[in-house]
Motif scaffolding. Structure first.
Motif, PDB file in Angstrom:
ATOM      1  N   THR A   1      37.058  36.567  29.981  1.00  0.00           N
ATOM      2  CA  THR A   1      35.839  36.681  30.776  1.00  0.00           C
ATOM      3  C   THR A   1      34.709  37.237  29.922  1.00  0.00           C
ATOM      4  O   THR A   1      33.577  36.726  29.936  1.00  0.00           O
ATOM      5  CB  THR A   1      36.079  37.595  31.994  1.00  0.00           C
ATOM      6  OG1 THR A   1      37.060  37.001  32.836  1.00  0.00           O
ATOM      7  CG2 THR A   1      34.799  37.812  32.778  1.00  0.00           C
TER       8      THR A   1
ATOM      9  N   ALA B   1      43.190  38.432  31.098  1.00  0.00           N
ATOM     10  CA  ALA B   1      42.095  37.523  31.439  1.00  0.00           C
ATOM     11  C   ALA B   1      40.729  38.158  31.233  1.00  0.00           C
ATOM     12  O   ALA B   1      39.749  37.459  30.963  1.00  0.00           O
ATOM     13  CB  ALA B   1      42.245  37.058  32.888  1.00  0.00           C
TER      14      ALA B   1
ATOM     15  N   ALA C   1      32.503  28.341  38.810  1.00  0.00           N
ATOM     16  CA  ALA C   1      33.057  29.678  39.022  1.00  0.00           C
ATOM     17  C   ALA C   1      32.550  30.672  37.979  1.00  0.00           C
ATOM     18  O   ALA C   1      32.368  31.864  38.287  1.00  0.00           O
ATOM     19  CB  ALA C   1      34.583  29.616  38.996  1.00  0.00           C
TER      20      ALA C   1
ATOM     21  N   GLU D   1      39.894  28.944  34.125  1.00  0.00           N
ATOM     22  CA  GLU D   1      39.073  30.076  34.542  1.00  0.00           C
ATOM     23  C   GLU D   1      37.723  30.092  33.839  1.00  0.00           C
ATOM     24  O   GLU D   1      36.699  30.422  34.440  1.00  0.00           O
ATOM     25  CB  GLU D   1      39.800  31.389  34.219  1.00  0.00           C
ATOM     26  CG  GLU D   1      41.037  31.667  35.049  1.00  0.00           C
ATOM     27  CD  GLU D   1      41.903  32.737  34.435  1.00  0.00           C
ATOM     28  OE1 GLU D   1      42.859  33.161  35.107  1.00  0.00           O
ATOM     29  OE2 GLU D   1      41.641  33.149  33.281  1.00  0.00           O
TER      30      GLU D   1
ATOM     31  N   ALA E   1      45.557  28.149  32.372  1.00  0.00           N
ATOM     32  CA  ALA E   1      44.803  29.043  33.261  1.00  0.00           C
ATOM     33  C   ALA E   1      43.565  29.591  32.572  1.00  0.00           C
ATOM     34  O   ALA E   1      42.480  29.644  33.176  1.00  0.00           O
ATOM     35  CB  ALA E   1      45.695  30.182  33.729  1.00  0.00           C
ATOM     36  N   ARG E   2      43.688  30.034  31.316  1.00  0.00           N
ATOM     37  CA  ARG E   2      42.527  30.552  30.601  1.00  0.00           C
ATOM     38  C   ARG E   2      41.442  29.474  30.474  1.00  0.00           C
ATOM     39  O   ARG E   2      40.249  29.767  30.609  1.00  0.00           O
ATOM     40  CB  ARG E   2      42.918  31.057  29.212  1.00  0.00           C
ATOM     41  CG  ARG E   2      43.885  32.224  29.161  1.00  0.00           C
ATOM     42  CD  ARG E   2      43.321  33.517  29.728  1.00  0.00           C
ATOM     43  NE  ARG E   2      43.497  33.631  31.154  1.00  0.00           N
ATOM     44  CZ  ARG E   2      44.564  34.139  31.765  1.00  0.00           C
ATOM     45  NH1 ARG E   2      45.571  34.597  31.038  1.00  0.00           N
ATOM     46  NH2 ARG E   2      44.621  34.207  33.072  1.00  0.00           N
TER      47      ARG E   2
ATOM     48  N   ARG F   1      30.728  34.903  38.819  1.00  0.00           N
ATOM     49  CA  ARG F   1      31.379  36.171  38.511  1.00  0.00           C
ATOM     50  C   ARG F   1      30.501  37.341  38.946  1.00  0.00           C
ATOM     51  O   ARG F   1      29.280  37.317  38.774  1.00  0.00           O
ATOM     52  CB  ARG F   1      31.656  36.275  37.011  1.00  0.00           C
ATOM     53  CG  ARG F   1      32.722  35.317  36.525  1.00  0.00           C
ATOM     54  CD  ARG F   1      32.789  35.321  35.016  1.00  0.00           C
ATOM     55  NE  ARG F   1      33.876  34.479  34.530  1.00  0.00           N
ATOM     56  CZ  ARG F   1      34.007  34.085  33.264  1.00  0.00           C
ATOM     57  NH1 ARG F   1      33.120  34.482  32.358  1.00  0.00           N
ATOM     58  NH2 ARG F   1      35.009  33.325  32.904  1.00  0.00           N
TER      59      ARG F   1
END
Length: 296
Positions: free
Chosen positions: A164, A160, A262, A199, A195-196, A266
């Protein structure tokens, strides 16, 4: 923005594979796509390294790359050529390298796979990608007609931190070309791709290899497009090769990032403190990771 995905069943003959790619480039352009995405190892898929070496070239001499660049120029369409196996310019190993090619046939960006797949599966399959391939050392974001595109290849999906880094540099689309095995695909492919996307609040485009290949391997297929909320917009299944289309609305990225910001929250993660309780009756259940220096 309309995009196309080529779900391929790449074989042992680079000339035949190149012809299939060229045909799909023109088909994607005729279907109104601004950019075509192809899988990992689009030019040759062969687990026999000795046999494969007879067909491998430096980037400057690779006929598959040249054919796709020519087709992109003729059709006036961008292509993310998911990856090719190439000879390294300065070593004994190979490169697993993806390319972004513009509508004039020029290479706008390239990316070498960072995370290499070394694993022994319960099925008896054993893969040692690092034995043949040189690890990449940089992440890449490139501007395209569809948006800022972050590049990765297959096994990178499981890390992940790479995605990011890509979205921190402005990527709104994440491309994950792949040749996933069936066992890992059935267990993890859809979950990890969604999920990627969630996120990152970004589109994920994953063109995949599919079916029984000439070298004996079987790949999972299910080329996917996932939107920034995690909704699957396209799933090409596992029936065989083909071309699929999807619409990407860049406004959806901003909308999702406003609803669930979100990505803007970070923060740098400090090194964890490992507190060991002396005399505890609770045993440690696992060994430390190789990088867990705090426990040594």
């Amino acid at each position: 923005m309309r995009i196309a995905l080529f779900q391929a069943q790449t074989g042992l003959d680079p000339d035949r594979n190149a012809a299939a790619l060229v045909g799909r480039v023109h088909e994607a352009a005729a279907g109104g796509a601004a950019i075509l995405f192809t899988p990992e190892m689009s030019g040759l898929l062969d687990r026999d390294r000795g046999r494969a070496m007879r067909h491998l070239h430096l980037q400057s001499d690779d006929p598959v790359l040249a054919a796709v660049r020519g087709a992109a120029r003729e059709a006036g369409i961008w292509v993310h050529l998911g990856s090719l196996a190439l000879l390294a310019e300065d070593g004994d190993k190979l490169l697993n390298r993806g390319f972004v090619i513009d509508g004039a046939g020029e290479i706008r960006a390239s990316y070498d796979k960072i995370h290499l797949f070394d694993v022994d599966l319960p099925t008896g399959e054993s893969w040692r990608e690092s034995a043949a391939y040189e690890r990449g050392g940089r992440s890449v974001v490139v501007d395209t007609p569809a948006g800022a595109l972050g590049l990765s290849i297959c096994y990178d999906l499981r890390f992940a931190g790479l995605f990011t880094a890509l979205t921190n540099e402005g990527a709104t689309i994440l491309s994950i070309p792949a040749a996933f095995t069936v066992p890992t695909g059935e267990a993890h492919w859809h979950v990890l791709l969604r999920a990627r996307a969630i996120e990152a609040g970004a589109f994920v485009v994953a063109a995949a290899q599919v079916g029984q290949h000439e070298d004996g391997r079987v790949t999972y297929g299910h080329s996917l497009v996932v939107d920034p909320w995690g909704k699957v917009l396209l799933d090409m299944g596992a029936e065989g090769p083909g071309l699929g289309f999807a619409e990407l609305d860049q406004a959806a990225v901003e909308e999702v990032r406003q609803r669930l910001p979100a990505i803007w929250h970070r923060r740098p993660i400090p090194q964890p403190e490992h507190v060991r309780i002396i005399g505890s009756e609770a045993p440690r259940t696992s060994e430390p990771c190789p990088g867990d220096t705090a426990s040594r």
